[in-house]
Scaffold this active site. Sequence first.
Site, PDB file in Angstrom:
ATOM      1  CG  ASP A  57      -1.824   1.160   1.335  1.00 32.08           C
ATOM      2  OD1 ASP A  57      -1.729   2.086   0.486  1.00 32.08           O
ATOM      3  OD2 ASP A  57      -2.661   1.165   2.256  1.00 32.08           O
ATOM      4  N   GLY A  79      -1.765   4.156  -7.821  1.00 33.12           N
ATOM      5  CA  GLY A  79      -2.542   5.218  -7.190  1.00 33.12           C
ATOM      6  C   GLY A  79      -3.977   5.192  -7.658  1.00 33.12           C
ATOM      7  CE1 TYR A 142      -5.551  10.290 -11.226  1.00 34.77           C
ATOM      8  CE2 TYR A 142      -6.321  11.780 -12.942  1.00 34.77           C
ATOM      9  CZ  TYR A 142      -5.543  10.711 -12.549  1.00 34.77           C
ATOM     10  OH  TYR A 142      -4.761  10.064 -13.467  1.00 34.77           O
ATOM     11  NE  ARG A 180     -10.835  14.898 -22.322  1.00 32.43           N
ATOM     12  CZ  ARG A 180     -10.193  13.873 -21.775  1.00 32.43           C
ATOM     13  NH1 ARG A 180     -10.650  12.630 -21.929  1.00 32.43           N
ATOM     14  NH2 ARG A 180      -9.117  14.074 -21.049  1.00 32.43           N
TER      15      ARG A 180
HETATM   16  N1  LIG Z   1      -4.916   5.143 -18.494  1.00 31.05           N
HETATM   17  C1  LIG Z   1      -4.877   6.438 -18.752  1.00 31.05           C
HETATM   18  O1  LIG Z   1      -5.334   6.890 -19.799  1.00 31.05           O
HETATM   19  C2  LIG Z   1      -4.268   7.402 -17.772  1.00 31.05           C
HETATM   20  C3  LIG Z   1      -4.417   8.781 -18.007  1.00 31.05           C
HETATM   21  C4  LIG Z   1      -3.791   9.693 -17.155  1.00 31.05           C
HETATM   22  C5  LIG Z   1      -3.033   9.218 -16.089  1.00 31.05           C
HETATM   23  N2  LIG Z   1      -2.944   7.877 -15.870  1.00 31.05           N
HETATM   24  C6  LIG Z   1      -2.177   7.422 -14.690  1.00 31.05           C
HETATM   25  O2  LIG Z   1      -1.421   6.273 -15.020  1.00 31.05           O
HETATM   26  C7  LIG Z   1      -1.416   5.364 -13.906  1.00 31.05           C
HETATM   27  C8  LIG Z   1      -1.970   4.014 -14.363  1.00 31.05           C
HETATM   28  O3  LIG Z   1      -3.271   4.216 -14.887  1.00 31.05           O
HETATM   29  P1  LIG Z   1      -4.266   2.990 -15.126  1.00 31.05           P
HETATM   30  O4  LIG Z   1      -5.187   3.405 -16.193  1.00 31.05           O
HETATM   31  O5  LIG Z   1      -3.492   1.736 -15.263  1.00 31.05           O
HETATM   32  O6  LIG Z   1      -5.069   2.998 -13.734  1.00 31.05           O
HETATM   33  P2  LIG Z   1      -5.578   1.776 -12.864  1.00 31.05           P
HETATM   34  O7  LIG Z   1      -6.566   2.325 -11.899  1.00 31.05           O
HETATM   35  O8  LIG Z   1      -6.014   0.656 -13.746  1.00 31.05           O
HETATM   36  O9  LIG Z   1      -4.261   1.321 -12.090  1.00 31.05           O
HETATM   37  C9  LIG Z   1      -3.804   1.958 -10.921  1.00 31.05           C
HETATM   38  C10 LIG Z   1      -3.318   0.885  -9.972  1.00 31.05           C
HETATM   39  O10 LIG Z   1      -2.901   1.519  -8.756  1.00 31.05           O
HETATM   40  C11 LIG Z   1      -3.280   0.681  -7.688  1.00 31.05           C
HETATM   41  N3  LIG Z   1      -3.421   1.427  -6.431  1.00 31.05           N
HETATM   42  C12 LIG Z   1      -4.460   2.223  -6.054  1.00 31.05           C
HETATM   43  N4  LIG Z   1      -4.283   2.645  -4.797  1.00 31.05           N
HETATM   44  C13 LIG Z   1      -3.104   2.096  -4.369  1.00 31.05           C
HETATM   45  C14 LIG Z   1      -2.390   2.155  -3.150  1.00 31.05           C
HETATM   46  N5  LIG Z   1      -2.843   2.831  -2.070  1.00 31.05           N
HETATM   47  N6  LIG Z   1      -1.224   1.487  -3.059  1.00 31.05           N
HETATM   48  C15 LIG Z   1      -0.749   0.768  -4.126  1.00 31.05           C
HETATM   49  N7  LIG Z   1      -1.392   0.664  -5.300  1.00 31.05           N
HETATM   50  C16 LIG Z   1      -2.554   1.329  -5.414  1.00 31.05           C
HETATM   51  C17 LIG Z   1      -4.616   0.071  -8.097  1.00 31.05           C
HETATM   52  O11 LIG Z   1      -4.885  -1.145  -7.397  1.00 31.05           O
HETATM   53  C18 LIG Z   1      -4.427  -0.130  -9.596  1.00 31.05           C
HETATM   54  O12 LIG Z   1      -4.017  -1.456  -9.902  1.00 31.05           O
HETATM   55  C19 LIG Z   1      -2.228   6.016 -12.806  1.00 31.05           C
HETATM   56  O13 LIG Z   1      -1.355   6.684 -11.925  1.00 31.05           O
HETATM   57  C20 LIG Z   1      -3.095   7.011 -13.546  1.00 31.05           C
HETATM   58  O14 LIG Z   1      -3.450   8.102 -12.727  1.00 31.05           O
HETATM   59  C21 LIG Z   1      -3.541   6.961 -16.671  1.00 31.05           C
END
Ligand SMILES: NC(=O)c1ccc[n+]([C@@H]2O[C@H](COP(=O)([O-])OP(=O)(O)OC[C@H]3O[C@@H](n4cnc5c(N)ncnc54)[C@H](O)[C@@H]3O)[C@@H](O)[C@H]2O)c1
Length: 272
Positions: A57, A79, A142, A180
């Site tokens: 975590d 996150g 966020y 978008r």
């Molecule tokens: N996918 C996109 O288009 C996009 C766009 C902008 C930013 N992001 C960023 O890229 C990253 C990955 O995105 P994603 O789409 O795979 O999101 P996602 O939600 O699928 O993956 C995020 C992961 O973080 C883990 N997590 C959450 N809280 C946690 C904690 N307290 N401790 C440890 N792990 C924790 C979750 O379990 C999850 O597996 C994120 O930081 C997201 O903000 C993604």
Amino acid sequence: MSSSPTPFNRLLLTGAAGGLGKVLRERLKPYARILRLSDIAEMPAATSEHEEVVRCDLADKQAVDQLVEGVDAILHFGGVSTEHSFETILGANICGTFHLYEAARRHGVKRVIFASSNHVIGFHQQTETLDAHCLRRPDSYYGLSKSYGEDLASFYFDRYGIETVSVRIGSSFPEPQNVRMLATWFSYDDLVQLMECSLYASDVGHTVVYGVSDNKAKWWDNRYAAHLGYAPKDSSEPFREKVEALPPLPADDPQRIYQGGAFAAMGPFEGK
Ligand SMILES: NC(=O)c1ccc[n+]([C@@H]2O[C@H](COP(=O)([O-])OP(=O)(O)OC[C@H]3O[C@@H](n4cnc5c(N)ncnc54)[C@H](O)[C@@H]3O)[C@@H](O)[C@H]2O)c1
């Protein structure tokens, strides 16, 4: 970049159970002898001696300190990845990213790739073209947490010399899902290319780069990240007809006005 850069000894990927984490678990293999994969959620066990799977975590400072021990560079994708109340965002994104940089400092890690977000600039209108020096206009708690992450990156470089590439990821999904995303789409292949550039480019200091493909619809200008050598190959254009056939949104819908789209209209979370 060269076709086969020298692998790092050990890379840490946080958020390894997430959407992008699952992609990177496979695609980062050429870049590390050992990939340490971490998430708060359950993940498939290590598939070879080249993987280490660690549940952690990010809000737990001591656990994050142990997680970072022995790694050469960090891809910080863990996150809360959508809009929620401030309290939900606080532990994982704000405290968590601080814990990660503190651990990086303590263990001598020299490079972080931070998964920032377009929601750092989400209240800019879609008629604007932004570069990395533009005013940030977070569109959500966020987005605020990602803005704080970028500031942590800047501080840890200025104070301790830890380099970061903050990637303001647009929309990284198999394909664009709405109009978008014709401007914000970031293909998985381009994501992987940008990860390689960000791991291997020299002297990145704190670089902010927009994580976006070579889309015809453009809101973002990566001139200040040219030293990374990122040259996106994909475009959202082949999906235009498909997304333009979706039911049209009203002209005042935030998804048509703001770069951050729907995030710009979420909340409040605490009643009236
Ligand atoms: N996918 C996109 O288009 C996009 C766009 C902008 C930013 N992001 C960023 O890229 C990253 C990955 O995105 P994603 O789409 O795979 O999101 P996602 O939600 O699928 O993956 C995020 C992961 O973080 C883990 N997590 C959450 N809280 C946690 C904690 N307290 N401790 C440890 N792990 C924790 C979750 O379990 C999850 O597996 C994120 O930081 C997201 O903000 C993604």
